[in-house]
Structure formats: C-alpha cells, structure tokens
Design a protein around this motif. Structure first.
Motif, PDB file in Angstrom:
ATOM      1  N   TYR A 189      -2.730  73.542 -46.529  1.00 54.81           N
ATOM      2  CA  TYR A 189      -1.492  73.860 -47.250  1.00 54.81           C
ATOM      3  C   TYR A 189      -1.490  73.336 -48.681  1.00 54.81           C
ATOM      4  CZ  TYR A 189      -0.123  74.532 -42.391  1.00 54.81           C
ATOM      5  OH  TYR A 189      -0.075  74.950 -41.085  1.00 54.81           O
ATOM      6  N   ILE A 190      -2.633  72.962 -49.183  1.00 47.65           N
ATOM      7  CA  ILE A 190      -2.686  72.220 -50.444  1.00 47.65           C
ATOM      8  C   ILE A 190      -2.205  73.028 -51.644  1.00 47.65           C
ATOM      9  CG2 ILE A 190      -5.053  72.805 -51.120  1.00 47.65           C
ATOM     10  CD1 ILE A 190      -3.297  69.347 -51.273  1.00 47.65           C
ATOM     11  N   GLU A 191      -2.340  74.344 -51.606  1.00 47.28           N
ATOM     12  CA  GLU A 191      -1.888  75.149 -52.753  1.00 47.28           C
ATOM     13  C   GLU A 191      -0.393  74.995 -53.002  1.00 47.28           C
ATOM     14  OE1 GLU A 191      -5.645  77.137 -51.335  1.00 47.28           O
ATOM     15  OE2 GLU A 191      -3.817  76.372 -50.370  1.00 47.28           O
ATOM     16  N   PHE A 192       0.374  74.709 -51.949  1.00 45.77           N
ATOM     17  CA  PHE A 192       1.826  74.569 -52.094  1.00 45.77           C
ATOM     18  C   PHE A 192       2.231  73.195 -52.618  1.00 45.77           C
ATOM     19  CE2 PHE A 192       1.074  77.536 -48.533  1.00 45.77           C
ATOM     20  CZ  PHE A 192       1.613  78.684 -49.098  1.00 45.77           C
ATOM     21  N   ASP A 193       1.269  72.299 -52.715  1.00 50.22           N
ATOM     22  CA  ASP A 193       1.540  70.943 -53.184  1.00 50.22           C
ATOM     23  C   ASP A 193       0.896  70.679 -54.541  1.00 50.22           C
ATOM     24  OD1 ASP A 193       2.395  68.005 -52.446  1.00 50.22           O
ATOM     25  OD2 ASP A 193       0.308  67.865 -53.092  1.00 50.22           O
ATOM     26  N   GLY A 194      -0.375  71.030 -54.679  1.00 49.95           N
ATOM     27  CA  GLY A 194      -1.045  70.877 -55.962  1.00 49.95           C
ATOM     28  C   GLY A 194      -1.875  69.629 -56.125  1.00 49.95           C
ATOM     29  N   THR A 195      -1.834  68.708 -55.157  1.00 52.24           N
ATOM     30  CA  THR A 195      -2.687  67.523 -55.247  1.00 52.24           C
ATOM     31  C   THR A 195      -4.157  67.946 -55.237  1.00 52.24           C
ATOM     32  OG1 THR A 195      -1.025  66.198 -54.088  1.00 52.24           O
ATOM     33  CG2 THR A 195      -3.263  65.310 -54.189  1.00 52.24           C
ATOM     34  N   ASP A 196      -4.954  67.344 -56.102  1.00 52.29           N
ATOM     35  CA  ASP A 196      -6.349  67.774 -56.254  1.00 52.29           C
ATOM     36  C   ASP A 196      -7.299  66.696 -55.735  1.00 52.29           C
ATOM     37  OD1 ASP A 196      -8.680  69.026 -56.927  1.00 52.29           O
ATOM     38  OD2 ASP A 196      -8.341  69.034 -59.095  1.00 52.29           O
ATOM     39  N   TYR A 197      -7.940  66.990 -54.621  1.00 50.71           N
ATOM     40  CA  TYR A 197      -8.931  66.072 -54.045  1.00 50.71           C
ATOM     41  C   TYR A 197     -10.360  66.462 -54.408  1.00 50.71           C
ATOM     42  CZ  TYR A 197      -4.892  65.109 -51.022  1.00 50.71           C
ATOM     43  OH  TYR A 197      -3.637  64.812 -50.547  1.00 50.71           O
ATOM     44  N   ARG A 198     -10.537  67.581 -55.076  1.00 46.53           N
ATOM     45  CA  ARG A 198     -11.890  68.091 -55.322  1.00 46.53           C
ATOM     46  C   ARG A 198     -12.785  67.118 -56.076  1.00 46.53           C
ATOM     47  NH1 ARG A 198     -10.052  73.732 -57.889  1.00 46.53           N
ATOM     48  NH2 ARG A 198      -8.693  72.209 -58.905  1.00 46.53           N
ATOM     49  N   PRO A 199     -12.296  66.387 -57.075  1.00 45.31           N
ATOM     50  CA  PRO A 199     -13.189  65.446 -57.769  1.00 45.31           C
ATOM     51  C   PRO A 199     -13.804  64.389 -56.853  1.00 45.31           C
ATOM     52  CG  PRO A 199     -11.220  65.843 -59.088  1.00 45.31           C
ATOM     53  CD  PRO A 199     -10.984  66.477 -57.763  1.00 45.31           C
ATOM     54  N   LEU A 200     -13.147  64.114 -55.724  1.00 44.87           N
ATOM     55  CA  LEU A 200     -13.688  63.123 -54.796  1.00 44.87           C
ATOM     56  C   LEU A 200     -15.002  63.582 -54.178  1.00 44.87           C
ATOM     57  CD1 LEU A 200     -10.408  62.072 -52.910  1.00 44.87           C
ATOM     58  CD2 LEU A 200     -11.513  60.914 -54.839  1.00 44.87           C
ATOM     59  N   MET A 201     -15.242  64.897 -54.147  1.00 42.76           N
ATOM     60  CA  MET A 201     -16.486  65.408 -53.581  1.00 42.76           C
ATOM     61  C   MET A 201     -17.694  64.934 -54.382  1.00 42.76           C
ATOM     62  SD  MET A 201     -15.753  67.070 -50.829  1.00 42.76           S
ATOM     63  CE  MET A 201     -17.453  67.532 -50.578  1.00 42.76           C
TER      64      MET A 201
END
Length: 354
Positions: A189-201
């Motif tokens: 559901y992340i698109e509805f929130d906007g928090t970005d975890y991608r840099p953690l990859m």
C-alpha cells in the motif's frame, strides 16, 4: 479422504468477507458498497487496458519467463535495482519462503498483520514466531530484533494490514542492521503513503521490498506482484520460482500501467482525500494510517456485530476479529467510490453507540 490431507489444511485458511456480502444480499441490497477487500474502485489506466488487449491474440504461446518487458518498466520507474516478479504479492511471499525455510525453521512476523504470512510459512513446514507491535501498532526495532533472534526470515508490513500504520525508514534501517536473517518488507500500500524505503536496498544485504500492482494501479484481477531484492538473492529466487508464473497479458498491462504516472497520481490523491474524511467524519476513533483503507475502533461493540449491522444497511466492511493479536472491536474499511464512502459514513453514524 481426510487422512491424506496435512492437518494444517483440514480446517483453517484465509478468511474472506463473504458472510457480510451474503447478509447484504439477504437484506435486499443488490448493489452494496464493497469496502472489505482493499480494492481500488477505479479501473486501470486505459493504456494498461489497451496493452492487455493487444497481446491477447498471442496467448497461444508461453510468456517471456524473464518478465523482461515488466522488469524494464520497473527499472525505468524506480531505478536500476534488482527485481523479481510473480503472481501477486502472495506469489512473491511463497517463493521467498520456499528459498529460505525448511521444516521446523522459525519465521518472525510483526503482528497483528496480514494472515497469509503465517499460512504460507505453515505450508512450507515452518513455524511462525509472533512479534507483537506496540499499543499504537508501530514496531519497536529493539523488541523486533530480540524476538526475531534465531529466525532466518521475518515479515513486516508497512503500511500494515489491517492497522494502516507506517514505519519510518529509520526503523527499518535499525532492524536490518541488527537482524541476522532476511527482512521481507511488504509495501503493498506504499503508493498511498509515499514513504520511500528504496534507498535502503543500496545499504543492506538482507532486505527484500515487496510491492504489488493490485492496489494503486488497479490490476488486482491480473495478479501482478514484484519485489526489490539484493543482487545475491536474485539468482536464488529464479531457481526456486515456478516457471512462467506471470502471464503475458498481466506483464503487458503492468508495464503500461507503470508508465502512466498521471493516472496513478489522480487515484492516490482521491484516496488520500477520502481517507482524511473517514478520519474526520467517522464517529468512532480511526487509527491514523497511510493505506487505501482505515481501521476503526468500534468498542464497546464487537467487530462482527458492527459488520453485520452495516451489511444490513448495504455496506460491506471487514471484521478484524480473525487477525491474530488484535482485539475483536476493530473493523477495516476500504476507500471506495464516492457513493460507497458516503454510504459508509451515513451507516456507521446511524449505528453509532458511544
């Protein structure tokens, strides 16, 4: 022949909101407000529909087993990460468990949460270790790592189903740094929130981020899931994956949907607007969250009773009584079409008991 069936599958399984739908129909509502399944009420991008139609004449052939068109679209949308794809988020979950979990292995799950994690672990012969969330349904990193110690795999959903609560990137980073297993971060559901975890990859070897095309992209019926995975894990996943899992219609539609960013932004904006209205106008307390649904505390009433009363009024919502670790006075309500949302607000106000 019950003696041939594994005991894990003799009685329990995933719980659907079918009883409420039957109650609504029995009460004369032939077109009830369907707010129980976290669906996107709006149709897919016209570009996705066209792409799907264009490949239908060619479905006599097997799809591309590498999912190249879809993976290329993912890289263009998100950046040069390593991706895997499968039939919905559940397909990703099943394959990840298959690669890591053997009979008797323990798997940590931050609860209350999506019940399928436990079902999938059980199917693979693993044992689920519940890691309770805090009173506000957030996750404490120290507690999580302590309780998950010795497990090979852990599941954490953010925004969480059914609570809607979202974890900060700092919380996830702390877990990755102190947990010795693989953390599966379910971001359906992340698109509805906007928090970005991608840099953690880029920083952690033990992080997998699962996503889906079912929610913000309106492709639930085509069952498309994908995940950001570490470089070392990609080949392992591919060896364990079922061949040809993602059909060519789904691949084409998903790739086209990713390219139509304007369409998705409009949907997300509408969902966020209605989510706030639910928070403001529902007479019961609403748990703050970042998904396309809200969780409502209907105490002192019981969740199942409220679900039945709402169904009689033509509004189908989900009781959270079946979610392990959650008291039986919560319901989950999806954001639907405007008329459905208005119907929910009117119905919940009508049955409100302080």
């Amino acid at each position: 022949m019950k003696h041939l069936i594994r005991k894990e599958f003799l009685e329990k399984g995933y719980v659907f909101a079918t009883r409420a739908a039957e109650t609504a129909l029995a009460s004369g509502h032939t077109r009830p407000a369907r707010l129980a399944s976290n669906e996107n009420p709006y149709p897919p991008s016209p570009k996705a529909v066209k792409a799907a139609a264009d490949v239908l004449p060619h479905t006599n052939r097997y799809p591309d087993e590498t999912n190249k068109e879809f993976i290329d679209a993912l890289k263009k949308r998100h950046g040069d990460y390593r991706f895997v794809a499968s039939v919905g988020m559940d397909g990703i979950i099943d394959t990840v468990i298959r690669t890591l979990v053997a009979d008797g292995d323990r798997v940590a799950v931050a609860t209350p949460t999506y019940s399928y994690y436990g079902l999938a672990v059980q199917a693979q012969g693993g044992v689920t270790v519940s890691v309770p969330r805090k009173a506000d349904f957030s996750v404490d990193p120290a507690t999580f790592c302590r309780d998950a110690a010795g497990t090979k795999l852990a599941f954490l959903c953010t925004p969480n189903n059914p609570t809607g609560t979202t974890e900060t990137p700092e919380t996830i980073a702390e877990i990755c740094e102190n947990y010795e297993g693989v953390l599966f971060l379910d971001c359906a559901y992340i698109e509805f929130d906007g928090t970005d975890y991608r840099p953690l990859m880029r920083r952690y070897w033990n992080l997998i981020i699962g996503r889906t095309m079912s929610k913000a992209y309106s492709l639930a019926g085509l069952r498309v899931g994908y995940a950001f995975v570490p470089e070392w894990y990609g080949p392992v996943y591919q060896r364990a994956a079922t061949p040809f899992t993602l059909n060519m219609v789904s691949q084409a539609a998903a790739a086209a949907a990713l390219r139509d960013t304007v369409h998705v932004k409009k949907i997300v904006s509408v969902v966020q607007e209605w989510r706030q209205r639910f928070i403001d106008e529902c007479p019961y307390p609403v748990v703050p969250g970042g998904a396309n649904f809200v969780m409502v505390d209907v105490a002192p009433q019981k969740a199942d009773d409220v679900v039945t009363e709402l169904a009689k009024k033509g509004v189908i919502v989900r009781s959270c009584a079946s979610f392990p670790g959650l008291p039986d006075h919560y319901i989950r309500v999806s954001i639907g079409e405007p008329w459905e949302n208005e119907a929910f607000i009117a119905a919940i106000t009508d049955i409100y008991q302080p």
